[in-house]
Design an enzyme around this catalytic site. Structure first.
Site, PDB file in Angstrom:
ATOM      1  NE  ARG A 158      -4.154  -1.710   0.124  1.00 31.47           N
ATOM      2  CZ  ARG A 158      -4.199  -2.862  -0.527  1.00 31.47           C
ATOM      3  NH1 ARG A 158      -3.177  -3.209  -1.303  1.00 31.47           N
ATOM      4  NH2 ARG A 158      -5.232  -3.673  -0.432  1.00 31.47           N
ATOM      5  CB  SER A 239      -9.047  -0.574   4.391  1.00 35.32           C
ATOM      6  OG  SER A 239      -9.815  -1.679   3.976  1.00 35.32           O
ATOM      7  CD  GLU A 343      -5.284   1.326   2.431  1.00 33.16           C
ATOM      8  OE1 GLU A 343      -5.755   1.306   1.283  1.00 33.16           O
ATOM      9  OE2 GLU A 343      -5.393   0.373   3.224  1.00 33.16           O
TER      10      GLU A 343
END
Length: 351
Positions: A158, A239, A343
């Site tokens: 990520r 998320s 994130e």
């Protein structure tokens, strides 16, 4: 005056002093005058991975417009040349229409192509890095456009060399695709399709099932939610935390802190670097954060459909989002000695 609450999927954030929409070429022409000493410049895409402060933003926010995707032969592959402002899901749909199924497991991911490259998106066994050709980048330090290859992007889980880097702006890039169906490489997707792992399915089959799975989790942009599915959890950044990677020794300690048998293959996965990836959603639930949890009086809450999504239930502020996220990270840290990493990109905020 435009505010971050209007241009982000979470729907929070203060006013923006100067908001510009332009093509990548126009941006390159204007950029030297924007990136001047003491002036803040932020380039955004779909705003699906961004949480901005409630305070006014004193600089310039630029949103790049999309342009037509160019498709050309490149030996064994077909090259798709895509601008940063192109909707990621529109790109997936377009590639499927042309007979290229490789992107279908990443259907329904909100945001733009530029954001997908910076974030290193992946889903259900597919990853953007696996089909990357090149990335076109504006370097504000030199006022030049440079090309990044796969190694230059330094992709990690990520993240990439261009995530959270304000002086380098993704203008576009290329993907190298092959026509035809693609194998199903993710267990949950295979189960949903009722096929064995490795089975080749049509991209349309995969896309339809992925959109359904995402809708059940409240992880689709509102405009993509199929009829009959709840849309109350769509105001989010998806998320909010990445799945942490721990050592095998830490995993042994973790086993002693959760119910016997709870750390099964559905919540842990061996990382390619030898560590163990643990489901962040599992850690939240084991820390007492149930779906729908909120702090009293706050309009920021955990999604009723997915434990990892923080949603705006209507009128939430960035401060409320950060308050909830901070409570989650502190609680998980105290209980399991694991630090959850957010994130999304923060603007004027920190946990």
């Amino acid at each position: 005056m435009v505010s971050f609450s209007e241009i982000t999927t979470l729907g929070v954030g203060g006013s923006i002093a100067c908001f510009i929409e332009c093509s990548p070429d126009e941006f390159v022409e204007r950029a030297p005058g924007l990136f001047r000493p003491g002036h803040h410049v932020l380039v955004v895409g779909g705003g699906s991975n961004l949480v901005a402060s409630d305070c006014p933003f004193p600089g310039t926010v630029v949103r790049l417009k999309s342009r037509d995707t160019i498709v050309s032969d490149d030996g064994d592959y077909t090259r798709f040349s895509i601008s940063a402002g192109t909707s990621w899901d529109d790109l997936v749909s377009y590639s499927l229409d042309l007979g290229f199924d490789q992107l279908s497991p990443m259907s329904g991911i909100p945001g733009t192509f530029g954001g997908a490259l910076a974030q290193n998106i992946s889903a259900y066994g597919a990853a953007v890095r696996d089909v990357l050709g090149s990335v076109e980048v504006y370097d504000a330090c030199t006022s030049e456009v440079v090309t990044f290859g796969l190694e230059d992007m330094r992709y990690g889980y990520r993240t990439s060399a261009l995530k959270n880097v304000r002086n380098k702006v993704i203008l576009g890039g290329t993907l190298l695709l092959k026509p035809g169906p693609t194998p199903v490489l993710h267990r949950q997707l295979a189960n949903a399709l009722k096929v064995d792992l490795g089975t080749y399915c049509s991209g349309k089959q995969v896309r339809d099932q992925v959109l359904r799975i995402r809708a059940e989790k409240g992880m689709l942009p509102r405009y993509l939610v199929p009829k009959g599915f709840d849309v109350c959890n769509t105001s989010s950044v998806g998320s909010f935390f990445v799945n942490p990677i721990v050592s095998k020794e830490h995993l042994s300690r973790l086993r002693r802190l959760v119910p016997q048998g709870a750390l099964n293959s559905s919540v842990i996965q061996t990382d390619e670097m030898g560590g163990v990836k643990v489901s962040a959603a599992f850690l939240l639930e084991q820390s007492g954060f149930e779906k729908g949890f909120c702090i009293s009086g706050s309009q920021a809450a955990i999604s009723t459909q997915h434990s990892l999504a923080i949603v705006n239930r209507g009128g939430a502020t960035a401060a409320e989002v950060i308050e909830l996220a901070g409570l989650i990270t502190r609680t998980v840290s105290r209980k399991f000695d694991i630090h959850l990493i957010p994130e999304p990109v923060f603007v004027g905020l920190e946990l």
